[in-house]
Motif scaffolding. Structure first.
Motif, PDB file in Angstrom:
ATOM      1  N   ILE A 155       0.733  -1.049   0.057  1.00 31.21           N
ATOM      2  CA  ILE A 155      -0.005   0.114  -0.018  1.00 31.21           C
ATOM      3  C   ILE A 155       0.909   1.429   0.038  1.00 31.21           C
ATOM      4  O   ILE A 155       2.065   1.301   0.826  1.00 31.21           O
ATOM      5  N   ILE A 229      -3.102   7.899  -2.821  1.00 27.61           N
ATOM      6  CA  ILE A 229      -3.263   6.556  -2.104  1.00 27.61           C
ATOM      7  C   ILE A 229      -3.076   5.489  -3.468  1.00 27.61           C
ATOM      8  O   ILE A 229      -3.677   6.082  -4.478  1.00 27.61           O
ATOM      9  N   PHE A 231      -2.056   1.169  -4.521  1.00 31.03           N
ATOM     10  CA  PHE A 231      -1.635  -0.393  -4.167  1.00 31.03           C
ATOM     11  C   PHE A 231      -1.077  -1.237  -5.104  1.00 31.03           C
ATOM     12  O   PHE A 231      -1.422  -0.616  -6.725  1.00 31.03           O
TER      13      PHE A 231
END
Length: 334
Positions: A155, A229, A231
């Protein structure tokens, strides 16, 4: 640490002076004005005798990386100081537009040719102090953590905060106009409502002119917070198939050209545009009627009047920094 400098000067050679052909120019400048005869030819410049800009940028930045267990941290900060000095005498030489070649040959005022219109259909000219000594300050900081939660999952999370300081002028010469505080119709006796000067302006302040609470041409934005953000995950049962995705907000500072839209704006300079019946007093010999104020007369607070020829450009005092939202999702196979 870094330092960048740009110093540029552009000028268009004018081999024939206005006085050589018996023509008057605003502020007594020697150059002939730009002149267009509709559909036939254009001579001279678009009214701008030269363009000068000197830009100096000082940059200080650093990034620290720290790895602890499954976390890979990065912290960073950046400070920028911009010094932008420009002198753009917009249409200081003037610009003339004529509808036909006979108009060019005659070049008479309305009174001289016995009609309601000058042979010079429209005239644009300016005078004043066009130099701007702008200053900008940028500050930014970020933190990011790449977390390897599982052997198959990582992440990426981060946050960036930025302050893009609005342009200010060391002499308080960045005026603007705010329609929201201006009377919608200018009375016959004139009004100065809507004119806004920066907080560091120290000259006279006539009734109707507003002084801002800050030095910048608009208020500093303190809400430029940018989350990030992402991932990367290896899909179950697939040793080489990876699913990736991410989302982020990215802010950007306004172009320096925004502040330069105030070049030619009162009270530090003045652009006058007249055409048709309004321009009846103009001739090729004396195109600027009424006369433009002398450069030494500024600052000049010119009122808005009904039917006047005042030309205004405005920058919103509530301008916000632009931003982009970006997101993606993709598969990668080795």
């Amino acid at each position: 640490l870094g330092y960048m400098r740009f110093d540029g000067y552009a000028v268009i050679a004018q081999p024939i002076n206005a006085a050589d052909v018996g023509m008057d120019t605003p502020s007594g400048l020697p150059e002939t004005p730009g002149l267009t005869v509709n559909g036939l030819f254009t001579i001279g410049t678009a009214g701008q005798p030269f363009y000068w800009q000197d830009t100096n940028t000082f940059v200080g930045q650093d990034t620290i990386s720290v790895t602890r267990g499954m976390h890979s941290f990065r912290f960073g900060a950046e400070v920028k100081r911009h010094l932008v000095d420009v002198n753009v005498p917009f249409v200081n030489d003037g610009f003339l537009f004529l509808l036909s070649f006979p108009d060019f040959l005659l070049g008479e005022s309305a009174a001289q040719n016995g009609s309601s219109f000058s042979n010079v259909f429209s005239v644009t000219g300016s005078s004043g102090n066009f130099r701007k000594d702008e200053r900008y300050n940028d500050v930014a900081g970020f933190v990011q953590d790449d977390v390897r939660l599982r052997p198959w999952l990582t992440i990426n999370a981060g946050l960036r905060y930025e302050i893009f300081g609005p342009p200010s002028d060391i002499n308080g010469r960045l005026p603007t106009f705010d329609p929201s505080i201006a009377t919608s119709t200018a009375p016959d006796d004139g009004t100065l409502s809507g004119f806004v000067l920066p907080g560091n302006y120290n000259g006279p302040l006539p009734a109707g002119v507003v002084k801002s609470g800050h030095d910048g041409i608009w208020a500093t934005n303190y809400a430029d917070i940018s989350p990030r953000i992402g991932f990367a995950a290896r899909l179950p049962g697939a040793r080489s198939l990876i699913l990736r995705g991410g989302y982020g907000i990215y802010y950007d500072r306004m172009s320096g050209d925004v502040a330069e839209q105030t070049v030619g704006q009162p009270p530090f300079s003045f652009k006058q545009s007249l055409q048709g019946a309004q321009n009846g007093g103009a001739s090729l010999q004396e195109p600027y009627e009424p006369r433009l104020p002398a450069n030494s007369d500024f600052p000049v607070f010119l009122q808005r009047v009904s039917g006047g020829g005042l030309s205004l450009a405005a920058i919103s005092p509530r301008l916000k920094d632009p931003y982009v939202q970006q997101y993606n999702l993709n598969l990668q196979d080795e």
